[in-house]
Scaffold this active site. Structure first.
Site, mmCIF file in Angstrom:
data_model
loop_
_atom_site.group_PDB
_atom_site.id
_atom_site.type_symbol
_atom_site.label_atom_id
_atom_site.label_comp_id
_atom_site.label_asym_id
_atom_site.label_seq_id
_atom_site.Cartn_x
_atom_site.Cartn_y
_atom_site.Cartn_z
ATOM 1 N N GLU A 102 46.188 41.041 36.281
ATOM 2 C CA GLU A 102 44.961 40.891 35.508
ATOM 3 C C GLU A 102 44.499 42.238 34.952
ATOM 4 O O GLU A 102 44.258 43.182 35.704
ATOM 5 C CB GLU A 102 43.877 40.269 36.394
ATOM 6 C CG GLU A 102 44.255 38.872 36.875
ATOM 7 C CD GLU A 102 43.399 38.399 38.035
ATOM 8 O OE1 GLU A 102 42.422 39.087 38.380
ATOM 9 O OE2 GLU A 102 43.713 37.342 38.619
ATOM 10 N N GLU A 153 45.679 34.141 40.550
ATOM 11 C CA GLU A 153 46.538 34.898 41.453
ATOM 12 C C GLU A 153 47.704 34.078 41.999
ATOM 13 O O GLU A 153 48.811 34.596 42.152
ATOM 14 C CB GLU A 153 45.705 35.465 42.610
ATOM 15 C CG GLU A 153 44.805 36.620 42.224
ATOM 16 C CD GLU A 153 43.520 36.181 41.544
ATOM 17 O OE1 GLU A 153 42.779 37.057 41.047
ATOM 18 O OE2 GLU A 153 43.263 34.958 41.530
ATOM 19 N N GLN A 183 44.601 43.329 41.728
ATOM 20 C CA GLN A 183 43.339 43.882 41.241
ATOM 21 C C GLN A 183 42.397 44.338 42.349
ATOM 22 O O GLN A 183 41.974 45.471 42.391
ATOM 23 C CB GLN A 183 42.617 42.920 40.288
ATOM 24 C CG GLN A 183 41.533 43.626 39.474
ATOM 25 C CD GLN A 183 41.015 42.800 38.327
ATOM 26 O OE1 GLN A 183 40.312 41.808 38.546
ATOM 27 N NE2 GLN A 183 41.347 43.198 37.119
ATOM 28 N N PHE A 201 40.786 39.508 46.139
ATOM 29 C CA PHE A 201 41.236 38.632 45.056
ATOM 30 C C PHE A 201 42.597 38.035 45.360
ATOM 31 O O PHE A 201 43.014 37.069 44.719
ATOM 32 C CB PHE A 201 41.324 39.405 43.738
ATOM 33 C CG PHE A 201 39.999 39.754 43.114
ATOM 34 C CD1 PHE A 201 38.818 39.668 43.829
ATOM 35 C CD2 PHE A 201 39.943 40.169 41.799
ATOM 36 C CE1 PHE A 201 37.600 39.999 43.257
ATOM 37 C CE2 PHE A 201 38.728 40.498 41.206
ATOM 38 C CZ PHE A 201 37.560 40.420 41.934
ATOM 39 N N TYR A 228 43.620 36.484 48.013
ATOM 40 C CA TYR A 228 43.654 35.336 48.910
ATOM 41 C C TYR A 228 44.102 34.029 48.240
ATOM 42 O O TYR A 228 44.791 33.228 48.881
ATOM 43 C CB TYR A 228 42.304 35.160 49.606
ATOM 44 C CG TYR A 228 41.936 36.344 50.487
ATOM 45 C CD1 TYR A 228 42.909 37.012 51.239
ATOM 46 C CD2 TYR A 228 40.630 36.798 50.564
ATOM 47 C CE1 TYR A 228 42.586 38.090 52.029
ATOM 48 C CE2 TYR A 228 40.292 37.892 51.365
ATOM 49 C CZ TYR A 228 41.272 38.538 52.096
ATOM 50 O OH TYR A 228 40.942 39.609 52.878
ATOM 51 N N PRO A 229 43.756 33.757 46.991
ATOM 52 C CA PRO A 229 44.294 32.538 46.362
ATOM 53 C C PRO A 229 45.820 32.533 46.261
ATOM 54 O O PRO A 229 46.422 31.459 46.143
ATOM 55 C CB PRO A 229 43.655 32.555 44.968
ATOM 56 C CG PRO A 229 42.386 33.306 45.143
ATOM 57 C CD PRO A 229 42.725 34.386 46.139
ATOM 58 N N HIS A 266 35.261 42.606 46.718
ATOM 59 C CA HIS A 266 35.895 43.747 46.083
ATOM 60 C C HIS A 266 36.316 44.814 47.098
ATOM 61 O O HIS A 266 36.927 45.806 46.721
ATOM 62 C CB HIS A 266 34.971 44.374 45.042
ATOM 63 C CG HIS A 266 34.743 43.503 43.849
ATOM 64 N ND1 HIS A 266 33.984 42.360 43.900
ATOM 65 C CD2 HIS A 266 35.176 43.608 42.566
ATOM 66 C CE1 HIS A 266 33.953 41.792 42.706
ATOM 67 N NE2 HIS A 266 34.672 42.536 41.874
#
Length: 356
Positions: free
Chosen positions: A42, A73, A95, A99, A101-102, A142
């Site tokens: 991304e 992701e 990123q 982020f 985890y998906p 984040h």
């Protein structure tokens, strides 16, 4: 009178690099060395990534080799698996740590298991770059310390550099590694700067005729810890963002007359028991430092391994300084959560010095 010509002074190849620029240079050098290396994620294209790690790569190598993806992701990871199965060496950026985890299902179910599932016939030479851990005052999702999830998953190599030189060399080694690598990049170190001999760092990679010829060399290089500071009284064991904190604590301890050795683990999986245990056997005391919550953590595993292997050399139980067992805190509370010099020195004081 005979005049003897003086030999020219050796060329100074040292340059000042930030941690981020070292990673950027490693990516560029590997993409130049091997046309099968691609970089995607991304905002990694023209923007150069949130932390500018991929700055200039699209302009130099074209949008077919460094390109943006949708905010998906799981899709990014699934595409990387397919590419790696078909002769490409993908490097993907998640990123931010949380982020990723998906994409975790893809990592656990496919990335980590493909080689075992096919009895080694199908390799996945891919790198998952994850800006991770705290120290930047990031908001929720984040900042996180997710290394335990990956370290607990057989089939993954997990690396965490702590210096500018290691950022460069370890990323290049990871890209050449024949199996999947989770490459954890401490966010708070991105803007740190060191003088490094870039020509010397490049030399081992340039000596290899082709990236495939150096795969065995990369495999041998991964998995080594280093002594970041020598000492005699106790060992501080750290990795990634905690190494600089451990070094600061050792410096403060020296002013008080106590000599602390610092081990930079570098490679969480595989783990270098030999280097770590040699230090602990020498000093007889150890403290493990990590930003992640302590329960069921990488720090827990290091303590167990050291206690099992060094029991008869220990003058005190191995202790830990970690993040607290809570969700990552708000930015203004972050400094309470992260291990600091005072917490480390207080823990060192608990190592039963009266029995020495």
């Amino acid at each position: 009178m005979t005049v003897t010509a003086q030999a020219p002074a050796p060329e100074d190849t040292r340059v000042s690099l930030t941690f981020a620029k070292a990673l950027n240079t490693a990516l560029a050098d590997e993409m130049a060395a091997d046309s099968t290396v691609v970089m995607f994620g991304e905002d990694v294209g023209p923007l150069g990534g949130v932390f500018r790690i991929t700055d200039g790569l699209t302009e130099r190598f074209g949008e077919e080799r460094c390109f943006d993806t949708p905010l998906a992701e799981s899709g990014i990871m699934g595409m990387a698996v397919g590419m790696a199965m078909n002769g490409i060496r993908p490097v993907v950026e998640m990123q931010f740590d949380a982020f990723a985890y998906p994409a975790f299902e893809q990592v656990v179910s496919h990335v980590a298991k493909m080689s075992n599932r096919t009895r080694g016939k199908v390799k996945l030479p891919l790198v998952i770059r994850i800006p991770y851990a705290g120290g930047i005052g990031g908001v929720e999702h984040h900042c996180d310390s997710s290394e335990s999830y990956y370290a607990h998953t057989p089939g993954l190599t997990v690396l965490a550099p702590a210096t500018v030189a290691d950022a460069y060399t370890m990323l290049r080694e990871a890209i050449r590694f024949p199996d999947p690598v989770v490459f954890l990049e401490p966010k708070k170190l991105y803007w740190t700067k060191e003088d490094v001999d870039l020509a010397a760092l490049r030399a081992p990679f340039e000596d290899s005729a082709h990236v495939e010829d150096s795969a065995a060399e990369a495999e041998a290089a991964i998995g080594r810890a280093v002594v970041a500071r020598e000492g005699t009284d106790a060992t501080l064991i750290a990795y990634g963002p905690s190494v600089s904190t451990a070094l600061s604590a050792a410096e403060a301890a020296a002013a008080e007359g106590r000599s602390l050795e610092v081990i930079d683990v570098r490679s969480i999986v595989p783990f270098d028991d030999e280097t770590v245990c040699a230090s602990v056997r020498k000093t007889g005391r150890a403290v493990v430092i990590s930003e992640a919550p302590g329960f069921a953590s990488v720090a827990s595993e290091i303590v167990a391994r050291v206690q099992e292997r060094c029991f008869h050399s220990l003058a005190a139980p191995v202790l830990r300084v970690t993040g607290f067992d809570i969700p990552y805190p708000a930015p203004k509370l972050e400094h309470f959560f992260l291990p600091g010099v005072d917490r480390i020195l207080d823990t060192v004081d608990e190592l039963q010095w009266e029995d020495k």
